[in-house]
Enzyme design. Structure first.
Site, PDB file in Angstrom:
ATOM      1  CE1 TYR A  12     113.740 -83.885  11.543  1.00 50.47           C
ATOM      2  CE2 TYR A  12     111.618 -84.161  10.779  1.00 50.47           C
ATOM      3  CZ  TYR A  12     112.895 -83.783  10.462  1.00 50.47           C
ATOM      4  OH  TYR A  12     113.377 -83.633   9.207  1.00 50.47           O
ATOM      5  CD  GLU A  45     107.348 -86.337   9.458  1.00 49.66           C
ATOM      6  OE1 GLU A  45     106.862 -86.514  10.450  1.00 49.66           O
ATOM      7  OE2 GLU A  45     107.349 -87.660   8.739  1.00 49.66           O
ATOM      8  CB  THR A  87     110.471 -81.469   7.332  1.00 52.81           C
ATOM      9  OG1 THR A  87     110.042 -82.870   7.416  1.00 52.81           O
ATOM     10  CG2 THR A  87     110.600 -81.214   8.938  1.00 52.81           C
ATOM     11  CE  LYS A 110     114.841 -80.339   9.937  1.00 51.01           C
ATOM     12  NZ  LYS A 110     115.756 -79.657   9.051  1.00 51.01           N
TER      13      LYS A 110
END
Length: 325
Positions: free
Chosen positions: A150, A127, A125, A154
């Site tokens: 998160y 992010e 991701t 990830k």
């Protein structure tokens, strides 16, 4: 016949990917957590729920993953399952790490032990970049600086996928996907919250919409386009990692304006309020991906633009809400 195993098959990306692979003639298996009420609405929406063999499994349970991969022996594995809501990750940081981080290691171990020839895709991701950027964009070489539990989890999943590729000669690819939306997006995500809110206001079912930071900028694309990129990665002769993005970004404010316009409402500012309740503890200000590598190497191009994406989401929300009395 090629076969594919998709974790998270009942999610937005899993549903679109399952449909794509079925159209390409694959036998498709899906892993989903056992629930008292199966969450199959996305697969039903795409009319593919009866064409997929769904098996009970969980990224927290390596034994279930071993059993499924040993039984199915897929030629391709797409690991899309995750605790994917960034906001929840602060309240459930340990669980997010178990699923989004260690869950990837469990999948890789099961693949290595029972389907070592399978090609493996990991859903990474944007992010992971946090506020790190080079010339205002992020590409495959931009340093990572995750800004949420998160994103941290990830990043572990991303690096363990690369590590197993380099250590065990596995065909592992990571797709660093920037934000991708659709009418199948969950209501807890800000984009769907906006289109659902605009539709409710249009139909007189609500008077206002409360959001967090309106100035955050994201690179938004269509999930249906992005699952094609996942598939293309596993068709190459050599595994690699790719940024999947449009190369454009828009603020949450821009998204609101476009959504209310698509719903036939002027002056969106009259309906949208902000609240500290929806602000992140560590804000991620701007993401814009550089898709040059995937465009040149895999000949991938997004087909749906920002305005078309929002229009499709608004139309679906209006249609759904009109049926509710």
């Amino acid at each position: 016949m090629k076969s594919a195993l998709i974790t998270g098959v009942t999610g937005q990306d899993g549903a679109y990917l399952a449909k794509l692979l079925l159209e390409k003639g694959y036998k498709v298996y899906g892993i989903a957590r056992r629930l008292s009420t199966p969450n199959l609405w996305r697969l039903k929406h795409l009319e593919v729920e009866n064409e997929i063999e769904i098996m009970d499994g969980d990224l927290l349970d390596e034994g279930s993953l071993n059993t499924i991969i040993k039984k199915t022996r897929p030629t391709e594995i797409y690991n899309l399952a995750a605790q994917s809501f960034v906001g929840t990750s602060w309240d459930q940081a340990v669980l997010t790490g178990e699923i989004d981080g260690l869950g990837v290691a469990r999948m890789l171990n099961a693949t290595r032990n029972f389907a070592p020839e399978a090609r493996f895709y990991q859903a990474s991701t944007s992010e992971m970049y946090g506020n790190s950027n080079v010339d205002g964009m992020q590409d495959e070489n931009t340093p990572f600086h995750p800004r949420s539990p998160y994103a941290v989890a990830k990043l572990y999943g991303h690096w363990i996928t690369i590590n197993y590729r380099e250590s065990y000669d596995m065909f592992n690819c990571s797709g660093i996907l920037f934000n991708h939306e659709s009418p199948l997006r969950g209501i807890e995500f800000v984009t769907r919250k906006i289109t659902d809110g605009a539709a409710k206001i249009k139909l007189g079912k609500a008077k206002e919409l409360i959001l967090g930071n309106l100035e955050s900028k994201r690179d938004w694309g269509f999930a249906g386009d992005y699952v094609e990129a996942m598939w293309l990665m596993l068709q190459k002769d050599k595994p690699d990692d790719y940024v999947v993005a449009t190369g454009e970004n828009h603020s949450v404010r821009d998204f609101c304006e476009a959504a209310f316009k698509a719903a036939g409402l002027d002056n969106w500012q009259n309906y949208v309020k902000t609240s500290e309740k929806y602000m992140r503890p560590a804000e991620l200000h701007e993401l814009k991906g550089n898709p040059k590598k995937i465009k040149e190497t895999l000949n991938w191009q997004p087909k749906i633009n920002f305005e078309q994406l929002i229009q499709s989401m608004i139309e679906e929300d209006l249609k759904r809400l009109e049926k509710i009395t």
